[in-house]
Design a protein around this motif. Structure first.
Motif, short mmCIF file in Angstrom:
data_model
loop_
_atom_site.label_atom_id
_atom_site.label_comp_id
_atom_site.label_asym_id
_atom_site.label_seq_id
_atom_site.Cartn_x
_atom_site.Cartn_y
_atom_site.Cartn_z
N GLY A 180 7.06 -2.45 22.10
CA GLY A 180 7.26 -3.51 21.13
C GLY A 180 8.11 -3.11 19.93
N PRO A 181 7.86 -1.95 19.30
CA PRO A 181 8.69 -1.56 18.16
C PRO A 181 10.16 -1.37 18.54
CG PRO A 181 6.65 -0.30 18.18
CD PRO A 181 6.71 -1.04 19.47
N VAL A 182 10.43 -0.89 19.74
CA VAL A 182 11.81 -0.74 20.20
C VAL A 182 12.45 -2.11 20.35
CG1 VAL A 182 13.31 0.25 21.98
CG2 VAL A 182 11.14 1.37 21.41
N PHE A 183 11.69 -3.07 20.90
CA PHE A 183 12.15 -4.44 21.05
C PHE A 183 12.48 -5.06 19.70
CE2 PHE A 183 10.80 -8.96 21.11
CZ PHE A 183 11.73 -9.47 22.01
N VAL A 184 11.56 -4.90 18.73
CA VAL A 184 11.78 -5.47 17.40
C VAL A 184 12.95 -4.80 16.70
CG1 VAL A 184 10.76 -5.71 15.09
CG2 VAL A 184 9.41 -6.27 17.13
#
Length: 486
Positions: free
Chosen positions: A282-286
């Motif tokens: 998720g943090p990579v996506f954001v």
């Protein structure tokens, strides 16, 4: 609550296993949380643009609420907080208010109302988890079939009870959208609140105040959609937590003593690493959204939430394809009424964990079990890309039951982007059956004669589609899915 929807509770919890081992290049926050190495670029007005030694004056305090100021505290205020003996009411107020002010600056959004903090014991938290997982017998058995299809929880275990262990024993805290409070779970008489935990859950409060976390389209209609939405929610919370902790070299941050907030009970690894996927990818996506279009791009995804974990694993991945399914069951076999209209979708992340778990728990030669921990992207903690799960285009899991005989089974129909992707999945799946000592009955049918996954299986490949039919006997396979009968 439907037990599969317990996965959507991942949007409001921080699991004890969330922190990965320290890796080369990582820094350590003042509370011991790992912080990705590298410069942190402010994505809103620079929090350090003003003089930290000055406090701007104000004529009308009731109307004064700029970004970076909350409940009387500026983001760069010095506060006297010592957590070694717990937190007094005044210390908690200062700690929370200053953290909120800093989050406002990093995110460029104003907190619209105060956020309360409640501390609950581990015992009371387990009672709450019992309420989360309080389901009907039909829902319980339905969900058992979904996780049995993934070879994660077999017939010797109850997946609802396994989730109760996971969430009951391994949670630091969570944000409660019903009350708007941050809940700290602890076994200590005078608990300390790690900075990372506080920031993560305060971000969820900010999300709730602006985007409404109880919106229907943020719940997810399937397991895969739940995890995908969590990739946005948990991704933003972890991303901002990393941004915050990386600034602790510039900002004064509250130190955290060791606090016994988890009881050390080890959950099922297959369930654990499935639930952790949003926190990792998720943090990579954001970050990709922020780099591409700033926080406006993140806001836009709240209006159009991610539809599949494939899009969280690879932000350039297309939307999932429809998987047409026709129910042809006969001779007393029927779909469950419980749970998502009787169907679910596993998705790429769960399939990746399935193959990793088979390698780790059973030694199946399908993937390298060390690959889950082989990551290179900033912010990433676990690797959910595997050869047999990459290329996923869509899937549907349909649990079945035969009430007269008290029997259960399922159909798992998967679609892939290419014929070669489908073949890779089929071959890996057959390797899993072989590792569980399956005996081949005919060209498409296998039988596992004993163990927690003892059943009959029919595996049919057709172009970009691979369908698995499961039942207690070879004869039952013909009744569960007659159009694929021998």
């Amino acid at each position: 609550m439907n037990p599969t929807l317990a996965l959507s509770l991942a949007l409001v919890v921080v699991l004890a296993a969330c922190a990965a081992p320290v890796e080369p290049g990582d820094g350590i926050g003042q509370d011991g949380t790992t912080v990705p190495d590298g410069p942190v670029t402010a994505t809103s007005a620079d929090p350090d643009a003003t003089n930290g030694s000055e406090t701007p004056g104000r004529d009308n305090e009731s109307a004064f609420d700029p970004l970076g100021w909350e409940n009387g505290y500026w983001y760069n205020a010095s506060i006297d907080v010592d957590q070694s003996d717990g937190l007094s009411a005044a210390e908690l107020d200062a700690y929370v208010s200053r953290a909120m002010a800093r989050i406002e600056l990093l995110r460029g959004l104003e907190f619209l109302e105060p956020v309360g903090v409640r501390v609950v014991s581990r015992e009371n938290h387990r009672r709450t988890v019992a309420e989360w997982t309080n389901v009907t017998e039909a829902e319980r058995v339905w969900n058992d079939q979904v996780w049995e299809a993934l070879f994660v929880v077999g017939e010797d275990r109850d997946v609802t009870e396994e989730f109760a262990v996971l969430f009951g024993s391994n949670v630091f805290g969570y944000y409660d959208p019903e009350t708007g409070d941050l809940v700290v779970v602890t076994s200590d008489a005078n608990p300390a609140i790690p900075t990372g935990t506080l920031v993560h859950e305060l971000v969820h409060a900010l999300q709730d105040q602006h985007f409404d976390l109880e919106r229907a389209d943020l719940q997810g209609a399937t397991q895969d959609q739940q995890l995908a939405v969590d990739g946005l929610l948990e991704g933003e919370a972890n991303y901002l937590m990393y941004q915050y902790l990386a600034r602790c070299g510039q900002w004064e941050c509250v130190g955290t003593q060791a606090s016994g907030t988890a009881d050390g009970t080890r959950p099922n690894d297959g369930l654990l690493y499935t639930v952790l996927q949003p926190y990792s990818d998720g943090p990579v996506f954001v970050d990709a959204l922020v780099q591409f279009g700033g926080w406006e791009a993140v806001d836009a995804r709240y209006a159009a939430p991610p539809a599949a974990t494939a899009q969280i694993i690879d932000p350039s991945a297309p939307a999932p394809e429809p998987v047409g399914y026709t129910d042809t069951a006969r001779n007393g076999w029927e779909r469950f009424d419980a749970g998502k209209n009787g169907t679910d979708s596993a998705g790429e992340a769960s399939i990746a964990v399935m193959f990793w778990y088979q390698a780790r728990a059973y030694g199946a030669p399908v993937v390298d079990d060390r690959a889950l921990f082989d990551v290179s992207a900033r912010y990433d903690r676990y690797n959910y890309t595997t050869t047999p799960s990459d290329g996923w285009a869509g899937d549907v899991v349909v649990p079945y039951r035969n009430p007269a005989g008290g029997e259960h089974g399922y159909v798992w129909q998967t679609k892939w982007h290419s014929v070669s992707d489908a073949i890779e999945f089929r071959d890996a799946y057959l390797s899993v059956l072989a590792e569980h000592r399956a005996v081949q009955f005919d060209g498409t049918t296998w039988v596992i004669e004993d163990g927690p996954f003892a059943d009959a299986f029919r595996v049919v490949w057709d172009g970009r589609t691979v369908t698995v039919v499961n039942g207690p006997t070879v004869e039952s396979l013909d009744d569960v899915r007659p159009d694929l009968a021998r």
